[in-house]
Design a protein around this motif. Structure first.
Motif, mmCIF file in Angstrom:
data_model
loop_
_atom_site.group_PDB
_atom_site.id
_atom_site.type_symbol
_atom_site.label_atom_id
_atom_site.label_comp_id
_atom_site.label_asym_id
_atom_site.label_seq_id
_atom_site.Cartn_x
_atom_site.Cartn_y
_atom_site.Cartn_z
ATOM 1 N N MET A 1 57.148 31.647 89.870
ATOM 2 C CA MET A 1 58.263 32.364 90.371
ATOM 3 C C MET A 1 58.943 31.873 91.828
ATOM 4 S SD MET A 1 59.891 35.194 89.593
ATOM 5 C CE MET A 1 61.286 35.790 90.135
ATOM 6 N N LEU A 2 60.034 31.592 92.007
ATOM 7 C CA LEU A 2 60.461 31.173 93.216
ATOM 8 C C LEU A 2 60.347 32.157 94.420
ATOM 9 C CD1 LEU A 2 62.295 29.098 94.818
ATOM 10 C CD2 LEU A 2 64.202 30.543 94.205
ATOM 11 N N ARG A 3 59.902 31.625 95.504
ATOM 12 C CA ARG A 3 59.827 32.538 96.744
ATOM 13 C C ARG A 3 61.134 32.440 97.394
ATOM 14 N NH1 ARG A 3 55.421 28.590 99.153
ATOM 15 N NH2 ARG A 3 57.327 27.630 99.296
ATOM 16 N N ASP A 4 61.809 33.659 97.579
ATOM 17 C CA ASP A 4 62.668 33.899 98.425
ATOM 18 C C ASP A 4 62.699 34.235 99.754
ATOM 19 O OD1 ASP A 4 64.724 33.457 96.310
ATOM 20 O OD2 ASP A 4 64.409 35.542 95.555
ATOM 21 N N PHE A 5 62.964 33.397 100.668
ATOM 22 C CA PHE A 5 62.754 33.520 102.055
ATOM 23 C C PHE A 5 63.679 32.560 102.909
ATOM 24 C CE2 PHE A 5 59.980 29.849 100.768
ATOM 25 C CZ PHE A 5 60.283 29.115 101.841
ATOM 26 N N SER A 6 63.905 33.044 103.930
ATOM 27 C CA SER A 6 64.905 32.273 104.932
ATOM 28 C C SER A 6 64.212 31.110 105.599
ATOM 29 C CB SER A 6 65.540 33.245 106.047
ATOM 30 O OG SER A 6 64.505 33.689 106.651
ATOM 31 N N VAL A 7 64.976 30.151 105.804
ATOM 32 C CA VAL A 7 64.627 28.927 106.333
ATOM 33 C C VAL A 7 65.494 28.511 107.668
ATOM 34 C CG1 VAL A 7 63.998 26.563 105.959
ATOM 35 C CG2 VAL A 7 63.677 28.045 104.133
ATOM 36 N N SER A 8 64.849 28.197 108.837
ATOM 37 C CA SER A 8 65.501 27.985 110.030
ATOM 38 C C SER A 8 66.272 26.525 109.774
ATOM 39 C CB SER A 8 64.770 27.933 111.146
ATOM 40 O OG SER A 8 63.998 26.719 111.140
ATOM 41 N N SER A 9 67.373 26.383 110.421
ATOM 42 C CA SER A 9 68.001 25.396 110.265
ATOM 43 C C SER A 9 67.182 24.011 110.812
ATOM 44 C CB SER A 9 69.779 25.597 110.953
ATOM 45 O OG SER A 9 69.429 25.668 112.234
ATOM 46 N N SER A 10 66.620 24.369 111.656
ATOM 47 C CA SER A 10 65.767 23.280 112.321
ATOM 48 C C SER A 10 64.850 22.679 111.470
ATOM 49 C CB SER A 10 65.276 23.497 113.741
ATOM 50 O OG SER A 10 64.484 24.606 113.624
ATOM 51 N N GLU A 11 63.993 23.544 110.749
ATOM 52 C CA GLU A 11 63.245 23.277 109.575
ATOM 53 C C GLU A 11 63.955 22.529 108.442
ATOM 54 O OE1 GLU A 11 59.890 25.121 106.464
ATOM 55 O OE2 GLU A 11 61.005 26.416 107.759
ATOM 56 N N MET A 12 64.998 22.962 108.079
ATOM 57 C CA MET A 12 65.731 22.187 107.035
ATOM 58 C C MET A 12 66.122 20.788 107.446
ATOM 59 S SD MET A 12 65.953 23.746 104.194
ATOM 60 C CE MET A 12 67.116 22.484 103.448
ATOM 61 N N VAL A 13 66.524 20.570 108.711
ATOM 62 C CA VAL A 13 66.773 19.375 108.877
ATOM 63 C C VAL A 13 65.573 18.398 109.263
ATOM 64 C CG1 VAL A 13 67.405 18.064 111.121
ATOM 65 C CG2 VAL A 13 68.718 20.134 110.502
ATOM 66 N N GLU A 14 64.352 18.981 109.519
ATOM 67 C CA GLU A 14 63.058 18.316 109.625
ATOM 68 C C GLU A 14 62.569 17.814 108.168
ATOM 69 O OE1 GLU A 14 59.760 16.221 110.690
ATOM 70 O OE2 GLU A 14 61.326 16.831 112.063
ATOM 71 N N ARG A 15 62.838 18.772 107.382
ATOM 72 C CA ARG A 15 62.444 18.459 105.991
ATOM 73 C C ARG A 15 63.293 17.433 105.288
ATOM 74 N NH1 ARG A 15 59.528 22.572 102.670
ATOM 75 N NH2 ARG A 15 58.265 23.862 103.990
ATOM 76 N N ALA A 16 64.551 17.676 105.442
ATOM 77 C CA ALA A 16 65.468 16.702 105.034
ATOM 78 C C ALA A 16 65.508 15.277 105.709
ATOM 79 C CB ALA A 16 67.044 17.023 105.469
ATOM 80 N N HIS A 17 64.953 15.103 106.977
ATOM 81 C CA HIS A 17 64.663 13.706 107.661
ATOM 82 C C HIS A 17 63.431 13.303 106.990
ATOM 83 C CE1 HIS A 17 64.675 11.085 110.866
ATOM 84 N NE2 HIS A 17 63.312 11.539 111.316
#
Length: 78
Positions: A1-17
């Motif tokens: 099952m997918l976890r639904d949670f909010s992700v901060s934009s800085s975390e998304m940038v870090e993960r994409a990087h």
């Protein structure tokens, strides 16, 4: 099952990087994220249970999590 949670934009940038850094070809990683997002969207539509998380964000999160398990990725990022 997918976890639904909010992700901060800085975390998304870090993960994409991290994803971009792990790839030998930036175009290819963008293409893979796109395919994964499309599959996520299709799965949500098929279940009739839409996720609170957008497909592209979900794809980046899943793929960045897989970086810690290289046997899952295999040759995908090379």
């Amino acid at each position: 099952m997918l976890r639904d949670f909010s992700v901060s934009s800085s975390e998304m940038v870090e993960r994409a990087h991290r994803l971009m850094g792990a790839a030998s070809n930036r175009y290819r990683i963008v293409e893979q994220v796109s395919r994964r997002a499309k599959r996520c969207r299709f799965e949500d539509d098929e279940k009739g249970d839409p996720s609170l998380m957008k497909p592209v964000i979900r794809a980046v999160l899943e793929m960045s999590d897989e970086l810690t398990e290289p046997e899952i990725l295999g040759h995908d990022l090379n």
